[in-house]
Design a protein around this motif. Structure first.
Motif, PDB file in Angstrom:
ATOM      1  N   THR A   1       0.922  -1.209  -0.103  1.00 51.18           N
ATOM      2  CA  THR A   1      -0.022   0.057   0.088  1.00 51.18           C
ATOM      3  C   THR A   1       0.744   1.253   0.024  1.00 51.18           C
ATOM      4  OG1 THR A   1      -1.738  -1.170   1.036  1.00 51.18           O
ATOM      5  CG2 THR A   1      -1.906   1.230   1.328  1.00 51.18           C
ATOM      6  N   ALA A   2       1.822   1.310   0.746  1.00 45.82           N
ATOM      7  CA  ALA A   2       2.930   2.458   0.781  1.00 45.82           C
ATOM      8  C   ALA A   2       3.465   2.665  -0.541  1.00 45.82           C
ATOM      9  CB  ALA A   2       3.775   2.139   1.958  1.00 45.82           C
ATOM     10  N   CYS A   3       3.600   1.746  -1.468  1.00 50.82           N
ATOM     11  CA  CYS A   3       4.318   1.782  -2.827  1.00 50.82           C
ATOM     12  C   CYS A   3       3.469   1.995  -3.743  1.00 50.82           C
ATOM     13  CB  CYS A   3       4.984   0.609  -2.885  1.00 50.82           C
ATOM     14  SG  CYS A   3       6.607   0.262  -1.824  1.00 50.82           S
ATOM     15  N   ASN A   4       2.096   1.586  -3.659  1.00 51.78           N
ATOM     16  CA  ASN A   4       1.136   1.551  -4.792  1.00 51.78           C
ATOM     17  C   ASN A   4      -0.233   2.209  -4.829  1.00 51.78           C
ATOM     18  OD1 ASN A   4       3.252  -0.276  -6.437  1.00 51.78           O
ATOM     19  ND2 ASN A   4       2.958  -1.753  -4.724  1.00 51.78           N
ATOM     20  N   HIS A   5      -0.432   2.343  -3.594  1.00 50.13           N
ATOM     21  CA  HIS A   5      -2.119   2.725  -3.408  1.00 50.13           C
ATOM     22  C   HIS A   5      -2.484   3.877  -4.125  1.00 50.13           C
ATOM     23  CE1 HIS A   5      -6.156   3.384  -1.728  1.00 50.13           C
ATOM     24  NE2 HIS A   5      -5.918   2.003  -1.246  1.00 50.13           N
TER      25      HIS A   5
ATOM     26  N   ARG B   1      -1.307   6.087   1.209  1.00 51.51           N
ATOM     27  CA  ARG B   1       0.219   5.718   1.185  1.00 51.51           C
ATOM     28  C   ARG B   1       0.935   6.416   2.436  1.00 51.51           C
ATOM     29  NH1 ARG B   1       2.042   6.057  -5.209  1.00 51.51           N
ATOM     30  NH2 ARG B   1       3.979   5.376  -3.999  1.00 51.51           N
TER      31      ARG B   1
ATOM     32  N   CYS C   1       0.473   4.538   5.537  1.00 50.50           N
ATOM     33  CA  CYS C   1       1.145   3.528   5.545  1.00 50.50           C
ATOM     34  C   CYS C   1       3.093   3.852   5.833  1.00 50.50           C
ATOM     35  CB  CYS C   1       1.173   2.701   4.554  1.00 50.50           C
ATOM     36  SG  CYS C   1      -0.495   1.979   4.427  1.00 50.50           S
TER      37      CYS C   1
ATOM     38  N   CYS D   1      10.046   1.180  -1.318  1.00 47.35           N
ATOM     39  CA  CYS D   1       9.266   2.376  -0.861  1.00 47.35           C
ATOM     40  C   CYS D   1       9.964   3.739  -1.120  1.00 47.35           C
ATOM     41  CB  CYS D   1       8.611   2.501   0.487  1.00 47.35           C
ATOM     42  SG  CYS D   1       7.553   3.681   0.900  1.00 47.35           S
TER      43      CYS D   1
ATOM     44  N   SER E   1       9.740   3.385  -5.820  1.00 49.42           N
ATOM     45  CA  SER E   1       8.175   3.776  -5.782  1.00 49.42           C
ATOM     46  C   SER E   1       8.324   5.196  -6.066  1.00 49.42           C
ATOM     47  CB  SER E   1       7.378   3.602  -4.571  1.00 49.42           C
ATOM     48  OG  SER E   1       7.938   4.501  -3.614  1.00 49.42           O
TER      49      SER E   1
END
Length: 243
Positions: A99-103, A109, A112, A148, A152
């Motif tokens: 989630t931190a990388c992609n949401h 993000r 997270c 992350c 990301s």
């Protein structure tokens, strides 16, 4: 379940650590029910055509991350380490990382990343200290930091012209400062030698990053790191895929 989590969030904000024992009892049941039904992107393929189901899953997902954030930021992270909760720790870490990388929701993000920052502060001693949660330091250095804090933000979907994204970027930079404070050269050497090398970073820029990270001016680090990432993007011209 959403209503129950919202109520718990309100109680935690009011009573803080006084709720520790109650959370130790209820968290495993919540985790067992939610972690396995929440898809990482909140929109499983079978639910795409059912708008109401997708909306409910998305609401549950966001409420769950708020719940984890409230626990972490109210000095209750030890709840995650209780004997009955530890079995869900790996799954929770993977959900938070993805989630931190992609949401798509930048604020989710950010929450997270803030959770990770608090867990690092709570669970990791200063350099050479005893490891409080076995394997957590390696996960942070080798997986969270790389995915992350580097890959990301190298992705072209990370839009520096967006105000919320800049706030998220600030948290990502803060995470790097905290990792350096806690892990010292264990973090720095791995991040530069593995991460920057894979991104084909010029040696002089890697050296400047080390100097900025070791300094006390977080704003200067943030400004440099943004320029650093933008330069790497131009150098790669969108030809590399990191995840």
């Amino acid at each position: 379940m959403v209503g129950f989590l919202v109520l718990l969030n309100q109680l935690i904000c009011k009573f803080k650590t006084s709720l520790h024992d109650i959370l130790v009892e209820v968290f495993p049941a919540i985790a067992s029910r939610i972690f396995n039904i929440i898809p990482q992107d909140a929109f499983p393929s079978e639910a795409r055509s059912r708008t109401e189901e997708a909306r409910e899953l998305q609401e549950l997902q966001k409420t769950m991350y708020t719940f984890l954030h409230v626990i972490a930021t109210h000095d209750l992270s030890s709840v995650f380490l209780s004997p009955k909760s530890r079995v869900y720790l790996d799954l929770m870490m993977q959900l938070l990382l993805h989630t931190a990388c992609n949401h798509k929701d930048i604020l989710v993000r950010k929450a997270c990343v803030q959770i990770f920052i608090k867990l690092i502060k709570d669970w990791c001693a200063r350099p050479l200290g005893e490891e409080h949660v076995p394997g957590f330091q390696n996960f942070i250095i080798e997986v969270f930091a790389m995915n992350c804090c580097l890959y990301s933000v190298l992705d072209k979907s990370f839009e520096f012209h967006d105000a919320n994204t800049l706030v998220l970027f600030g948290e990502i930079v803060q995470a790097q400062k905290v990792m350096y404070e806690k892990f010292g050269d264990d973090f720095l050497i791995h991040f530069v030698s593995k991460g920057f090398s894979s991104a084909q970073s010029p040696q002089d820029m890697a050296e400047q990053y080390c100097q900025k990270l070791q300094g006390s001016d977080v704003k200067a680090l943030r400004s440099f790191y943004q320029s650093f990432i933008e330069n790497l993007r131009q150098q790669q011209n969108g030809s590399l895929v990191f995840r």
